[in-house]
Design an enzyme around this catalytic site. Structure first.
Site, PDB file in Angstrom:
ATOM      1  N   LYS A 118       0.828  -1.216   0.000  1.00  0.00           N
ATOM      2  CA  LYS A 118       0.000   0.000   0.000  1.00  0.00           C
ATOM      3  C   LYS A 118       0.855   1.256   0.000  1.00  0.00           C
ATOM      4  O   LYS A 118       0.546   2.235  -0.671  1.00  0.00           O
ATOM      5  CB  LYS A 118      -0.947   0.013   1.207  1.00  0.00           C
ATOM      6  CG  LYS A 118      -2.102  -0.966   1.077  1.00  0.00           C
ATOM      7  CD  LYS A 118      -3.145  -0.749   2.169  1.00  0.00           C
ATOM      8  CE  LYS A 118      -4.230  -1.812   2.111  1.00  0.00           C
ATOM      9  NZ  LYS A 118      -5.179  -1.711   3.212  1.00  0.00           N
ATOM     10  N   LYS A 202      -4.810 -11.484  -6.703  1.00  0.00           N
ATOM     11  CA  LYS A 202      -5.987 -11.414  -5.842  1.00  0.00           C
ATOM     12  C   LYS A 202      -7.021 -10.431  -6.403  1.00  0.00           C
ATOM     13  O   LYS A 202      -6.649  -9.362  -6.895  1.00  0.00           O
ATOM     14  CB  LYS A 202      -5.536 -10.941  -4.447  1.00  0.00           C
ATOM     15  CG  LYS A 202      -6.641 -10.895  -3.417  1.00  0.00           C
ATOM     16  CD  LYS A 202      -6.179 -10.281  -2.106  1.00  0.00           C
ATOM     17  CE  LYS A 202      -6.369  -8.777  -2.099  1.00  0.00           C
ATOM     18  NZ  LYS A 202      -6.302  -8.177  -0.754  1.00  0.00           N
ATOM     19  N   LYS A 205      -9.941  -4.823  -3.782  1.00  0.00           N
ATOM     20  CA  LYS A 205     -10.950  -3.781  -3.571  1.00  0.00           C
ATOM     21  C   LYS A 205     -10.510  -2.446  -4.147  1.00  0.00           C
ATOM     22  O   LYS A 205     -11.304  -1.539  -4.279  1.00  0.00           O
ATOM     23  CB  LYS A 205     -11.211  -3.625  -2.073  1.00  0.00           C
ATOM     24  CG  LYS A 205     -12.569  -4.202  -1.692  1.00  0.00           C
ATOM     25  CD  LYS A 205     -12.755  -4.366  -0.217  1.00  0.00           C
ATOM     26  CE  LYS A 205     -13.234  -3.193   0.566  1.00  0.00           C
ATOM     27  NZ  LYS A 205     -13.398  -3.474   1.980  1.00  0.00           N
TER      28      LYS A 205
HETATM   29  P1  AMP Z   1     -10.849  -5.919   3.312  1.00  0.00           P
HETATM   30  O1  AMP Z   1     -11.695  -5.660   2.136  1.00  0.00           O
HETATM   31  O2  AMP Z   1      -9.395  -5.757   3.031  1.00  0.00           O
HETATM   32  O3  AMP Z   1     -11.304  -5.234   4.554  1.00  0.00           O
HETATM   33  O4  AMP Z   1     -11.018  -7.480   3.586  1.00  0.00           O
HETATM   34  C1  AMP Z   1     -12.102  -8.028   4.293  1.00  0.00           C
HETATM   35  C2  AMP Z   1     -12.007  -9.538   4.331  1.00  0.00           C
HETATM   36  O5  AMP Z   1     -12.159 -10.104   3.019  1.00  0.00           O
HETATM   37  C3  AMP Z   1     -10.667 -10.066   4.856  1.00  0.00           C
HETATM   38  O6  AMP Z   1     -10.921 -11.186   5.663  1.00  0.00           O
HETATM   39  C4  AMP Z   1      -9.926 -10.445   3.605  1.00  0.00           C
HETATM   40  O7  AMP Z   1      -8.964 -11.448   3.828  1.00  0.00           O
HETATM   41  C5  AMP Z   1     -11.058 -10.946   2.726  1.00  0.00           C
HETATM   42  N1  AMP Z   1     -10.734 -10.792   1.288  1.00  0.00           N
HETATM   43  C6  AMP Z   1     -10.468  -9.638   0.632  1.00  0.00           C
HETATM   44  N2  AMP Z   1     -10.219  -9.861  -0.675  1.00  0.00           N
HETATM   45  C7  AMP Z   1     -10.330 -11.208  -0.854  1.00  0.00           C
HETATM   46  C8  AMP Z   1     -10.180 -12.086  -1.992  1.00  0.00           C
HETATM   47  N3  AMP Z   1      -9.890 -11.616  -3.188  1.00  0.00           N
HETATM   48  N4  AMP Z   1     -10.348 -13.402  -1.783  1.00  0.00           N
HETATM   49  C9  AMP Z   1     -10.656 -13.903  -0.554  1.00  0.00           C
HETATM   50  N5  AMP Z   1     -10.816 -13.138   0.533  1.00  0.00           N
HETATM   51  C10 AMP Z   1     -10.653 -11.808   0.407  1.00  0.00           C
END
Ligand code: AMP
Ligand code: TRP
Length: 342
Positions: A118, A202, A205
């Site tokens: 990041k 991956k 977001k």
């Molecule tokens: P965040 O959007 O970074 O707050 O992530 C929220 C949750 O979603 C966390 O547990 C991440 O590990 C999971 N997560 C985010 N992106 C992915 C992805 N592409 N595949 C699987 N899990 C994800």
């Protein structure tokens, strides 16, 4: 009095950094949250303090926080089973983070790959101190609730490892029962959903292109993204992460949304083409999103109900968190108010 068997505690959270969660969030984390709430004492929060690390627009943060909560509910997180709350409604998170940060090494945080990624994007000089100490706040989130399990996707493994190290370090310094050392709950089959255009990376977001499906995407748009997903050389529909990352990613999604196993799908699609798989999956995902978004809007149209859920959740979370914080304050040598002269 009959004593109830105590259920183990679990905790997790997501950042309200977008108008919509991604299908990766849903598959990698939320489906696990929903499954685990049946048998665990589950605490799920919207980590709004974490979202501040990237300096969001204040009005957007407020809207996105509500919308993230509504998406949890629409995804099946049940407020009568789970404690649902906002991280900022429980002051103990920030308070414990301070204590933990005094026990965390500068070098330790510098090794966090998510920080490196990041901060590289925006330039290290422009990265906030909050982005650097973000994993310490996450450790505080987890340790405050004596969490035994933390359901997350693969990308959070290193942050969980840091949390465990911190808990063990503080236990050896301040007493073995200062913290419960948590275990990650990362389900291999779904822990990493891949980008549709770049199926070895991956699904992210921060992505703005066609590679990410958003839970709030118009269903037709999502269907189109699936139909234009990058597939692999060859024609056979078979799960093989190495040779066929694109097809494997689509099969994983298909399996999650229909409950069919990968083997069943391989049999069903034997002799068929990639196009068939994509058209079918596009329809399945579009139908899911239509139903899901209906639920999200139902919750967003009832702000009083959202506020009620958050107030109930905050009260429950505060009670647990306050008890842990008092214990830790005492262990590290902070005097309790009013007891200093005892
Ligand atoms: P965040 O959007 O970074 O707050 O992530 C929220 C949750 O979603 C966390 O547990 C991440 O590990 C999971 N997560 C985010 N992106 C992915 C992805 N592409 N595949 C699987 N899990 C994800
Ligand atoms: N860092 C996590 C993410 O980006 C979100 C998070 C914050 C979290 N606190 C947490 C996840 C506590 C699990 C437990 O996905």
């Amino acid at each position: 009095m009959t004593s109830q068997p105590t259920r183990q505690r679990i905790l997790s959270g997501m950042q309200p950094t977008n108008d919509s969660l991604s299908i990766g969030n849903y598959i990698g984390a939320m489906t696990q949250w929903v499954a685990l709430q049946e048998n665990y004492d589950a605490f799920y929060m919207v980590v709004d303090l974490h979202a501040l690390t990237v300096n969001p627009d204040p009005e957007k943060l407020k809207t996105r926080t509500r919308s993230t909560l509504a998406q949890y509910l629409a995804g099946g997180v049940d407020p009568s089973r789970s404690t649902l709350f906002l991280q900022s409604h429980v002051p103990a998170h920030a308070e414990l983070a301070w204590i933990l940060s005094c026990n965390t090494g500068f070098g330790e945080l510098g090794r966090m790959t998510q920080f490196k990624d990041k901060s590289a994007k925006q330039g290290i000089e422009g990265a906030s101190a909050g982005l650097f100490t973000y994993p310490v706040l996450m450790a505080a989130d987890i340790l405050l609730y004596d969490s035994a399990l933390v359901p997350v996707g693969e990308d959070q493994r290193q942050h969980l490892e840091l949390t465990r190290n911190l808990a063990e370090r503080m236990n050896s310094r301040f007493g073995e029962d200062t913290f419960v050392v948590p275990e990650p709950h990362i389900v291999k089959a779904v822990a990493k959903v891949y980008d549709l255009q770049q199926p070895t990376a991956k699904m992210s977001k921060s992505e703005v292109g066609k590679g990410t499906i958003w839970l709030m995407d118009p269903p037709k748009v999502a269907a189109k993204k699936i139909k234009s997903a990058v597939t692999d050389a060859g024609t056979e529909i078979r799960f093989d992460r190495e040779e066929k990352p694109g097809v494997s990613n689509l099969l994983t999604m298909y399996s999650v949304f229909t409950g069919q196993t990968i083997e069943q799908l391989e049999q069903e699609y034997a002799g068929k083409q990639y196009g068939h798989l994509k058209v079918d999956l596009a329809e399945i995902v579009a139908d899911f999103l239509t139903q899901f978004q209906g639920e999200v809007h139902r919750y967003l149209d009832d702000p009083a109900e959202l506020d009620r859920i958050l107030a109930t959740g905050a009260a429950k979370a505060q009670a647990v968190a306050q008890e842990t914080l008092a214990r830790v304050y005492d262990r590290v040598g902070l005097l309790a108010p009013g007891h200093g002269v005892a």
